[in-house]
Every structure is written in structure tokens, then in C-alpha cells.
Motif scaffolding. Structure first.
Motif, mmCIF file in Angstrom:
data_model
loop_
_atom_site.group_PDB
_atom_site.id
_atom_site.type_symbol
_atom_site.label_atom_id
_atom_site.label_comp_id
_atom_site.label_asym_id
_atom_site.label_seq_id
_atom_site.Cartn_x
_atom_site.Cartn_y
_atom_site.Cartn_z
ATOM 1 N N ALA A 229 0.839 -1.204 0.000
ATOM 2 C CA ALA A 229 0.000 0.000 0.000
ATOM 3 C C ALA A 229 0.873 1.253 0.000
ATOM 4 C CB ALA A 229 -0.919 0.001 1.224
ATOM 5 N N THR A 230 1.976 1.188 0.741
ATOM 6 C CA THR A 230 2.863 2.351 0.797
ATOM 7 C C THR A 230 3.514 2.588 -0.565
ATOM 8 O OG1 THR A 230 3.265 1.780 3.100
ATOM 9 C CG2 THR A 230 4.749 3.376 2.120
ATOM 10 N N VAL A 231 3.902 1.508 -1.224
ATOM 11 C CA VAL A 231 4.489 1.641 -2.568
ATOM 12 C C VAL A 231 3.495 2.325 -3.490
ATOM 13 C CG1 VAL A 231 5.292 0.384 -4.596
ATOM 14 C CG2 VAL A 231 5.972 -0.376 -2.313
ATOM 15 N N LYS A 232 2.249 1.842 -3.454
ATOM 16 C CA LYS A 232 1.220 2.418 -4.339
ATOM 17 C C LYS A 232 1.007 3.883 -4.035
ATOM 18 C CE LYS A 232 -1.305 -1.844 -5.300
ATOM 19 N NZ LYS A 232 -2.443 -2.667 -4.865
ATOM 20 N N ARG A 233 1.052 4.197 -2.711
ATOM 21 C CA ARG A 233 0.828 5.592 -2.340
ATOM 22 C C ARG A 233 1.954 6.480 -2.870
ATOM 23 N NH1 ARG A 233 0.404 5.096 3.248
ATOM 24 N NH2 ARG A 233 2.537 5.826 3.401
ATOM 25 N N HIS A 234 3.204 5.987 -2.749
ATOM 26 C CA HIS A 234 4.337 6.766 -3.268
ATOM 27 C C HIS A 234 4.179 6.984 -4.767
ATOM 28 C CE1 HIS A 234 6.493 6.958 0.407
ATOM 29 N NE2 HIS A 234 6.768 5.665 0.491
ATOM 30 N N ILE A 235 3.791 5.942 -5.462
ATOM 31 C CA ILE A 235 3.663 6.043 -6.917
ATOM 32 C C ILE A 235 2.557 7.025 -7.284
ATOM 33 C CG2 ILE A 235 3.029 4.762 -9.002
ATOM 34 C CD1 ILE A 235 4.467 2.332 -7.814
ATOM 35 N N ALA A 236 1.427 6.888 -6.568
ATOM 36 C CA ALA A 236 0.305 7.786 -6.852
ATOM 37 C C ALA A 236 0.707 9.238 -6.583
ATOM 38 C CB ALA A 236 -0.901 7.402 -5.999
ATOM 39 N N ASN A 237 1.420 9.452 -5.470
ATOM 40 C CA ASN A 237 1.866 10.814 -5.158
ATOM 41 C C ASN A 237 2.792 11.345 -6.250
ATOM 42 O OD1 ASN A 237 0.442 10.828 -2.802
ATOM 43 N ND2 ASN A 237 2.186 10.365 -1.477
ATOM 44 N N ALA A 238 3.710 10.487 -6.688
ATOM 45 C CA ALA A 238 4.678 10.915 -7.709
ATOM 46 C C ALA A 238 3.952 11.261 -9.015
ATOM 47 C CB ALA A 238 5.717 9.818 -7.937
ATOM 48 N N VAL B 270 4.559 5.317 -18.053
ATOM 49 C CA VAL B 270 5.381 5.857 -19.146
ATOM 50 C C VAL B 270 5.454 7.377 -19.051
ATOM 51 C CG1 VAL B 270 5.623 5.999 -21.648
ATOM 52 C CG2 VAL B 270 4.749 3.891 -20.609
ATOM 53 N N GLU B 271 4.280 8.012 -18.847
ATOM 54 C CA GLU B 271 4.269 9.475 -18.742
ATOM 55 C C GLU B 271 5.098 9.939 -17.543
ATOM 56 O OE1 GLU B 271 -0.222 10.379 -20.461
ATOM 57 O OE2 GLU B 271 0.512 11.465 -18.706
ATOM 58 N N ALA B 272 4.970 9.196 -16.420
ATOM 59 C CA ALA B 272 5.669 9.595 -15.202
ATOM 60 C C ALA B 272 7.182 9.512 -15.403
ATOM 61 C CB ALA B 272 5.239 8.702 -14.033
ATOM 62 N N ILE B 273 7.626 8.389 -16.003
ATOM 63 C CA ILE B 273 9.069 8.216 -16.182
ATOM 64 C C ILE B 273 9.609 9.253 -17.161
ATOM 65 C CG2 ILE B 273 10.829 6.605 -17.042
ATOM 66 C CD1 ILE B 273 8.878 4.358 -15.931
ATOM 67 N N ASP B 274 8.831 9.517 -18.213
ATOM 68 C CA ASP B 274 9.249 10.543 -19.184
ATOM 69 C C ASP B 274 9.398 11.897 -18.505
ATOM 70 O OD1 ASP B 274 9.400 8.820 -21.204
ATOM 71 O OD2 ASP B 274 7.523 9.421 -22.228
ATOM 72 N N ALA B 275 8.356 12.246 -17.738
ATOM 73 C CA ALA B 275 8.358 13.554 -17.078
ATOM 74 C C ALA B 275 9.535 13.659 -16.121
ATOM 75 C CB ALA B 275 7.041 13.776 -16.327
ATOM 76 N N ALA B 276 9.760 12.585 -15.359
ATOM 77 C CA ALA B 276 10.840 12.605 -14.377
ATOM 78 C C ALA B 276 12.191 12.753 -15.078
ATOM 79 C CB ALA B 276 10.810 11.332 -13.536
#
Lengths: 896, 80
Positions: A865-874, A884-890
Motif C-alpha cells: 500500500a505504501t508503494v502504491k501511495r508513493h507512486i500515486a503521489n509521484a 510511461v508518462e511519469a518516467i518521461d516527465a521525471a
């Protein structure tokens, strides 16, 4: 009685006889119509049997409930009219059949010496919500305790009672509940005097079956009209008829006498008893309960047990109070009329009898009853002696309200001459939170002790009175937030109390410790608390909260291992070993979580917090909830759940209760620092601007951390350069003071901020020295968290440290917590409205590396759940809809 | 609660039935008179304050003696 604590005999033992469910007498008249009415009343909020004395209320209930398994019974006496005693007995009665329903309320009662009856009642009702098996509680002779406070608690209970519990009240006066409203709703099963009168058939059955008399119809009718169906009167009539040949004539003579029937018949009955039985009855009538030894001591007659058994067999109003036929009591009405008779026949005798009863009870450790009879004997000095010598044991067993109710019965003149009694009053009042009155009695204790011939019963206490009074003054000072006065009084107490007096030194050493902590002297604080904990190691109620405080002080000194041992030992000794869940146990698990948090062992911290929450209410001290929420907030922040952290801080602040224990990490300061470190400088600055007024109210140790946070905000707010020299000076002062007094936790926090201040001022040499010092100190003490949070803006400085130095090695450990990636938010992801946290960046890096969520969870030892929360926050911060969009943006923002 | 002054007053309490005079001592030294025509016993005497009055009434309650009426006589109406 010795005033030593922890003796074999409890100071205020529960009297078992109160809980005895009376058995129906052999040959008693079956009252089917009333039993049916009671059974039909199942499901109503209240079952009320309201009628004068002698109408068979208890007998009817005994008959109706015979053989029922789920019944608790409490026979009340005036001794339970003091609220804490009442609830103690109430909960003990229910605990006999439904222990789980009473635990929370019993703990609450233990923790609050002067209970709020509605609060206790509410806790009890809440616990009933999870009970599924129905049960019945009978409060017999409720009129004995009816007063405003207990009445409010009972009224609340009646209004909120779930159907699982049936409440039955038997009383001579209606209880203070809204009877008319209950009647209008059909929510009450009520049996009153006219229901309880014997019908003519019942009169006949009673005379033949119970009294074994052959009375003709005319006789039955005549007795019914003369007694008006009053069962007690009828029983006395039956007794006076026994052994008579001319029943008809005797019954006729009843009709010809209009005297109060009980008085008249009692004369008749007594006249037919042998002289020794008559004396036995008259003399023992002053006793609330009877056993053979007590009756012999009071009446001067031998053969007490045989007499009691004979009286029971002969229907002479003697009621057994246990299965073993050890304790009995007279029917209240019978005892009262006997007392009236002896009071008029031998006016001087009553006080002599009460005096004998008092001596017997005192010799057998029943202090409350000994005091009652001493007062009834008019022997004020003896009562005062008993009250004075019982204080220490009552204080140790935490019954200050009951003890106060005893002491308040004494006339002021008797009290004034007794220094020990006044000191006891002061301590008892402190325990129930009445500081103002307590202060008056401390002055009175000093004044009485200064008299040429003070009245003293407890010489042990008198010999240490100066120490006991000074301890109380220290308590009073700390409760008023005056740490410096606390130290003066506590030192004085420890000076005058013998070094071997571990019991009495416990309180002043703990107070000295808390006060020393409050003013920042952690070494003295730890020594004093450790002494107190060791001295009272057999008193869990003292050792649990004191161990929590001791652990916090040890954390403050940078002794994480020692703090962990302190918490763990207290948990083992006072939790695991006793199997009890005493208040303060759950707080110790917060302490363990705090140690893990400082070491950046977040999973262990989470487990300890969960354990603390599971222990929950009975094991939680009065400050548990905000302590728990505050650490949960810090943990959430460390996990990267910033929003969750702010929400938890808000809740913690709502739950905050000020107490004598300092709040070394005030909630507002923690929240402002989190705002600052997440780029919300305006809110952090706004917090600083709000502080000016409240700063003087903080204890010095609280103030130190607030000053550190305010300095960090000042250093990092835009355009701060001009103010930096003043801030630097202030931080240098904090660092040197914290270093001198070994306030290691604050030293690390302050050192890091000082390094930032030098850095902002462009003094990189000093910045390097400061960060090296902070890292070295942190490394020695094993603190990671304050560094993880604090060193981010200092990465470029850290890079210049000598790679061979311990500080650089520790920096590597600390920085490894973030894995690969940039650290300072300004350098990465510039242009984002809200920067990613280090943990979010780390998780995102692993996502980009092709790991699945559960693999990331395993790798980082965090929950899915914590992993998912971090990902959602990011994703949210990057404005991305998928991986894909997240990694591109980062990548485009140089974050990855 | 008002600042009521509890000066000792005299009270008359009527109860149903005949209570012999010797009970007077039990009722805090009140005088007892039986009225044949009404079948009631009349108790008269000083009562220290409201608490004492309630204590007295509770005593009738505990003996199961029905109370008919309670009057305040005023402090001077009867010579002691």
C-alpha cells in the motif's frame, strides 16, 4: 494499623458479601403474579422495585432469579455512597459474570481518583456494545447511595443502556431517572408497594407454609387487615404467635392495639425469647453485618455461630450473606426497630456497642467499618486516629476519594490539631486535582506541626512529615508549571527523607527529574527518574509512566539503546509478567516506536505503533492519543506521505492535553518544519509569526526545539541573508548549551541548522565543521532520522568532507537511505509546484528500472500500500497518468 | 443554591398509627402525642436544619411508617 505499603492486607478490600445473591427461603410464599410481571418486563430499560422497608423486594428478586446463571447482584450500603466506591463495587459486581464489559471503565476509574459518574457510565455503556449474551444486574437497597453524582451516572445508564443488560433497582425511594417518560414509552417494568402487599391467599400461605401455623380464615383475614399485607409485619406476627395455644385470642388482641405494628409485635417477640437471645438481638442490632466473632465481641454472649443459625432457622429476620453461613445481616427494618428499642431501654449502651464493633473491625482490617462505628460511638478521636493511620495505605492503593470521604466526616477542630491528617488531606486533594484546597491543607499541616503538642496517631508519618509536605509542595509547583519551585521543594524533600525510605522518595525524585528535564538538565533528570523507577519497581502504576518519561530523557541524551532497554524492561515487568493492561503500558510502545524512528527503522516503528494501538484504551495513559498521533505523523512524513502526515499532526493537536511532562517536540514546530522542508515556506513563516505570544509559556526544554525550528525557517526563507548573523549567533548559543548539558538530540538538530546558516552566509569552512560535528555526534548516538531530514541542503558541503573521516562514513550511511538520485529538491524537478520526496524518487527509479510493485515493496521493506501511495503521489506531482508518462516527465526534469 | 440560613426551626410531623412515647428519643428528642380521633401520632420538636429534617423523614421511610404531613412551626411558637 501500620502505615506500610504493600502489606498482605489490601487497604480497602471489597466486601464479598455485597455481591451475594440471596437464596429464597425454604417454604417462602411463591409470588407467581409478580414473577410473571417481572418476566414480562424483559426488554424494558429499567426494572424498578420501589416500596418501603419490609415489603419483600429482595425476596421477590431472589425467587424470580433463582437458578438464573447470568445475574450479578450488588447490595448497597451507605459505605458505597461515595462515587468512586460505588463504581468500584458496581463494576466488580458485573465483572463476576461479564469481566470484559468492565475492564475499560475499571481502568478509567483507577486512573481518575475522583470519577465523573457520567464518564464512567458512558465507558461502561460503550463496552456493553460488544456484549452479545444478555445478563441482569440487580442494585439492591439503591436508596442507601442515592445522591446527585451517582444519580446522574445511573440516569445516564438508564438512558443509554443497550438491551443486552437488564438493570433492576430495588429501593425505598425512587431513583432520579425520568420515570414518567419511561412510563409513557412503556419502557419500565415497575413493581410498587400495592403490588407487593400480600393478598389474603398469600397471607394464608405464608402463615401455614413459612411460619408453620394453623390459622383459620377469620384469623387470616384479621391479620391481613391489621398488617395491610405488609410481609415484614406479618412475619413478626407469625413469630409472636409461635408457641401460643390460643391463636384466635392473640390475633384478636393484635386488632385491639393500634400501636405501630412492628414496635408492638417486636415487644411481643422479644418477651418470648430467652434473656441471652434477647440481649444478643438488641446488642448486635447496631451491626451492618454479623459474624460469630463480631457478635460475640459486641454482645458479650458466647456461642455466636449457634445463635445466628438458630435465628435464621426461626425466621428471626437473619439473612445469610454467603453460602458458608459465615456472614449474616439482620433485615434492615428489624435492625432499625431493635436499635430504637435499645436506644430507649438503655440509652447509654449504643455508643459502647459501636465502640466494641469499631475495635473488632479495626483489629480485622476493615478500616471503613471501624471508622463508621467509631463515629457512631461518638468517639471522634478514635475515628480520627483510624483515618490518620489508614492514609498511607489508602494512598498507595489509590483510593484518595474514599479516604477523603472518611476524613471529611471529622469536625474541623479535630482535624486542625493533627499535622499528619492535614498532610494526608493535602495529598488526597492533589490526587483528585483540587490544587487550591491542597495548598491550604499543607499550610495547616505546617501550622499543626509547629504547635507545642500536636495530636499524632501515625508516628511513622509524623517523623517524615517535613519530607511529605515538601513533596506535596513540589507536586503542586510542577502542576502549576513552575519547574524551578518544583526543584527547590523536591530537593528539600529528598534532603529530609531518609535515604532508605524508597516509598516516600519516589514522588520527589520523579518530580525533581521532570523539573530538571523541563529546565534542560537531562543528566540530573535521568538520575532522578532512574532512582524513582528503581525505588518503586514493585508499583506498576508508578513505574509505567515514570519509565516512559525516563526513556524520553534518555533519547534526549542520545542514549537510544538505554531508552530501548528502559521501555522494554517496563513492558516486560509491568505488562507481560503481570498480564495486566495498566494505564501507561501503551505509551511505552510509543517510546519503542520513537527509538526505532530515530534510527530510521521505520518498519519496526510502525509495528510498535500498531502494538500500542492494539493495547488501546485500558493501557493508554491520559496523554496517549496525541503522543501516538504525533509519532504516526512523523512516520508518515518519513514514508513520503506528506498529506497523511499533516492530517495526523492536525488530529494530534486536537487531542493535545497539557501535563507536567514536557513536550520536547511540540506538534506545531514539527508541522512547521515539515511545511518548510516541503517547500511551503509561507505556512512555516506564518507559524513563526504566531509564536511570539505563546513562547513564554513553554518550558525551557520545549523552547529549545521551537527555537531550532524557527531558526531553520529563518535561514531558509527567501532573502534571509541579512538576518543570518543574528540567527547564527542564536544557534551557536543553543549548540554550546546543548553540548554542555549533553542534550544530544537537540545538539544534532541544532548543529545541522547551524551548518545551513553558515552555508547561506557563505562560510563554507564553518559549515563543513558544523555538519561534520553533527554527523559525528549522530553517528556515535545512532541517530539517523534527524540527519536524513536535515542534511539534504548540505550535500555539496558533505561532498567536501575527508572521505576517511567517521563523519563522511556516517554521511554515506545516512545518504544511502535515499538510494541513487539527487537530493536537494531545488536541483531536481525545478519547476514542479510540489517537489517529489526522496522516497518517491527512489520508488519511481525502481519503477523505471522495470520492477513490479510487490518487488519494490520487498526491496524497500515497506508495505504494498505504501508503494502504491508513493507512486500515486509521484504521478500526481508530475501530472502523469501512467508509468510511461511519469518516467518521461521525471527524466525530462532531471529527476531520474 | 441560595444563601439560606438554616436556623434551627421547630417542626410538626404527623405519621399514621400510634408510636409510643418512648420512641421520642429515637427521633432526636421530639415529643410524641397520639391523637385518638385521627389515629395519627404527632411529633413536635426542634430540627437543626434541612439535612436533619431529611434524616428524620428517611427514618420514617426506613421503618415503613407512612408520613401524613410536615409543618414548620416557627422557632418561638412552642416553649422548649
Amino acid at each position: 494499623m501500620a502505615a506500610s505499603p504493600g502489606g498482605a492486607q489490601p487497604a480497602n478490600p471489597l466486601i464479598e458479601a455485597r455481591f451475594f445473591i440471596p437464596q429464597p427461603r425454604a417454604g417462602s410464599v411463591p409470588r407467581r403474579r409478580l414473577a410473571q410481571k417481572l418476566s414480562a418486563g424483559t426488554g424494558t430499560r429499567l426494572t424498578l422495585l420501589s416500596a418501603p422497608a419490609g415489603f419483600g423486594k429482595s425476596s421477590l428478586l431472589a425467587q424470580w432469579l433463582e437458578g438464573e446463571p447470568d445475574v450479578a447482584w450488588l447490595a448497597l450500603t451507605p459505605a458505597e455512597s461515595e462515587p468512586s466506591q460505588f463504581w468500584r463495587y458496581f463494576l466488580a459486581a458485573v465483572a463476576r459474570i461479564r469481566p470484559s464489559a468492565t475492564e475499560a471503565a475499571a481502568s478509567q476509574l483507577e486512573a481518575t481518583p475522583a470519577p465523573d459518574c457520567i464518564a464512567i457510565s458512558r465507558t461502561f455503556v460503550n463496552a456493553l456494545a460488544v456484549e452479545s449474551r444478555p445478563f441482569t444486574l440487580v442494585l439492591d437497597d439503591y436508596h442507601e447511595v442515592d445522591g446527585l453524582e451517582i444519580g446522574e451516572g445511573i440516569a445516564f445508564l438508564v438512558d443509554n443502556l443497550p438491551p443486552v443488560m437488564r438493570l433492576v433497582i430495588a429501593t425505598r425511594s425512587d431513583p432520579p431517572v425520568a420515570l414518567s417518560r419511561l412510563r409513557a414509552r412503556g419502557d419500565i417494568c415497575e413493581i410498587r408497594v400495592d403490588d407487593l402487599r400480600f393478598t389474603r391467599e398469600e397471607v394464608g400461605a405464608f402463615l401455614s407454609a413459612t411460619m408453620r401455623l394453623e390459622v383459620n380464615d377469620n384469623g387470616v383475614a384479621s391479620l391481613e387487615s391489621r398488617t395491610e399485607g405488609w410481609p415484614a409485619g406479618l412475619q413478626l406476627a407469625g413469630l409472636s404467635l409461635q408457641g401460643r395455644d390460643d391463636l384466635g385470642a392473640v390475633i384478636d388482641s393484635f386488632g385491639g392495639d393500634d400501636r405501630y405494628i412492628f414496635d408492638y409485635l417486636l415487644d411481643e417477640v422479644l418477651a418470648h425469647q430467652p434473656p441471652d437471645v434477647r440481649q444478643f438481638l438488641l446488642y448486635t442490632s447496631v451491626l451492618g453485618r454479623l459474624n460469630a466473632g463480631l457478635c460475640e465481641a459486641v454482645s458479650g454472649c458466647s456461642g455466636g455461630q449457634a445463635t445466628l443459625e438458630r435465628l435464621e432457622r426461626d425466621n428471626l429476620f437473619v439473612i445469610p450473606l454467603d453460602q458458608k453461613r459465615e456472614w449474616y445481616r439482620y433485615h434492615h427494618l428489624f435492625a432499625e426497630v431493635l436499635q430504637a428499642a435499645i436506644g430507649t431501654a438503655e440509652p447509654g449502651r449504643l455508643s459502647e456497642l459501636h465502640g466494641r464493633a469499631s475495635a473488632w473491625y479495626a483489629a480485622h482490617g476493615h478500616t471503613g467499618e471501624a471508622i463508621h462505628h467509631a463515629l457512631a460511638a461518638g468517639d471522634i478521636a478514635n475515628a480520627a486516629d483510624l483515618i490518620e493511620t489508614s492514609w498511607r495505605a489508602m494512598d498507595t492503593s489509590r483510593h484518595p476519594a474514599t479516604w477523603l470521604s472518611w476524613a471529611r466526616q471529622l469536625p474541623a477542630t479535630e482535624l486542625a490539631a493533627r499535622p499528619v491528617l492535614n498532610a494526608g488531606m493535602a495529598w488526597a486533594l492533589l490526587s483528585v486535582g483540587d490544587l487550591e484546597q491542597a495548598s491550604m491543607y499543607l499550610d495547616a499541616a505546617d501550622a499543626a506541626a509547629a504547635e507545642p503538642a500536636p495530636v499524632v496517631a501515625d508516628h511513622t508519618e509524623f517523623n517524615v512529615l517535613a519530607g511529605v509536605v515538601a513533596s506535596a509542595r513540589a507536586y503542586l509547583a510542577q502542576a502549576n508549571g513552575d519547574a524551578r519551585a518544583t526543584i527547590v521543594h523536591a530537593r528539600r524533600a529528598l534532603d529530609v527523607l531518609p535515604a532508605t525510605d524508597r516509598l516516600r522518595r519516589g514522588s520527589p525524585s520523579a518530580l525533581l527529574g521532570i523539573a530538571a528535564w523541563a529546565v534542560g538538565d537531562l543528566e540530573a533528570a535521568e538520575a532522578a527518574l532512574a532512582d524513582g523507577v528503581a525505588a518503586r519497581s514493585d508499583d506498576s502504576r508508578y513505574a509505567l509512566p515514570a519509565s516512559y518519561v525516563l526513556g524520553l530523557i534518555q533519547v534526549g541524551r542520545g542514549e537510544l539503546d538505554r531508552a530501548q532497554r528502559t521501555y522494554q524492561r517496563a513492558i516486560d515487568v509491568h505488562g507481560e509478567a503481570t498480564g495486566q493492561q495498566l494505564p501507561g503500558l501503551a505509551d511505552l510502545h510509543i517510546g519503542l516506536a520513537d527509538v526505532s524512528y530515530e534510527r530510521n527503522e521505520l518498519d519496526a516503528a510502525e509495528v510498535a505503533l500498531a502494538t500500542s494501538k492494539e493495547l488501546g484504551n485500558p493501557a493508554a495513559g491520559p496523554h496517549w492519543s496525541y503522543r501516538w498521533l504525533t509519532l504516526a505523523a512523523r512516520l508518515a512524513a518519513a514514508r513520503g506521505d506528506t498529506d497523511g502526515a499533516f492530517a495526523l499532526f492536525d488530529r494530534a493537536e486536537e487531542q493535545y492535553v497539557r501535563g507536567p511532562v514536557p513536550s520536547v517536540r511540540p506538534i506545531g514546530a514539527l508541522r512547521a518544519r515539515l511545511q518548510l522542508r516541503h517547500g511551503n515556506i509561507q505556512d512555516a513563516v506564518a507559524w513563526v509569526d504566531r509564536q511570539t505570544a505563546g513562547l513564554d509559556l513553554l518550558q525551557p526544554i520545549e523552547r529549545e526545539f521551537v527555537d531550532i525550528v524557527m531558526a531553520e525557517i529563518a535561514v531558509r526563507r527567501p532573502g534571509s541573508r541579512s538576518g543570518v548573523p543574528a540567527i547564527t549567533e542564536k544557534l551557536e548559543a543553543i549548540v554550546s548549551a546543548a553540548s554542555a548539558s549533553s542534550r544530544i538530540a537537540n545538539l544534532i538538530e541544532a548543529g545541522i541548522v547551524l551548518a545551513q546558516a553558515y552555508d547561506v552566509a557563505g562560510d563554507s569552512a564553518r559549515a563543513r565543521q558544523a555538519v561534520e560535528d553533527a554527523l559525528t555526534t549522530g553517528g556515535q548516538a545512532g541517530f539517523i532520522m534527524p540527519l536524513v531530514d536535515g542534511v539534504q541542503p548540505l550535500r555539496s558541503i558533505i561532498a567536501t568532507l575527508d572521505p576517511a573521516s567517521p563523519a563522511a562514513a556516517y554521511a554515506a550511511t545516512v545518504l544511502a537511505e535515499f538510494g541513487p538520485g539527487p537530493f536537494a529538491p531545488a536541483a531536481s524537478g525545478a519547476g514542479l509546484p510540489e517537489p517529489l520526496t526522496p522516497r518517491e524518487i527512489e520508488v519511481l527509479g525502481l519503477v523505471a528500472g522495470g520492477m513490479r510493485n510487490h518487488e519494490i515493496a520487498e526491496r524497500l521493506v515497506i508495505s504494498l500500500a505504501t508503494v502504491k501511495r508513493h507512486i500515486a503521489n509521484a504521478y500526481g506531482k508530475l501530472g502523469a497518468r501512467n508509468r510511461v508518462e511519469a518516467i518521461d516527465a521525471a527524466r525530462s526534469l532531471d529527476i531520474l | 443554591m441560595s444563601e439560606e440560613k438554616h436556623q434551627p426551626g421547630r417542626y410538626e410531623i404527623r405519621v399514621r398509627g400510634r408510636l409510643p412515647g418512648r420512641w421520642g428519643a429515637w427521633f432526636a428528642g421530639m415529643s410524641l402525642t397520639y391523637e385518638t380521633h385521627s389515629g395519627e401520632t404527632v411529633l413536635r420538636g426542634p430540627v437543626a436544619d434541612q439535612a436533619a429534617l431529611h434524616g428524620l423523614l428517611a427514618r420514617f421511610r426506613d421503618l415503613g411508617i407512612p408520613i401524613v404531613s410536615v409543618f414548620e412551626l416557627g422557632s418561638d411558637s412552642d416553649p422548649p
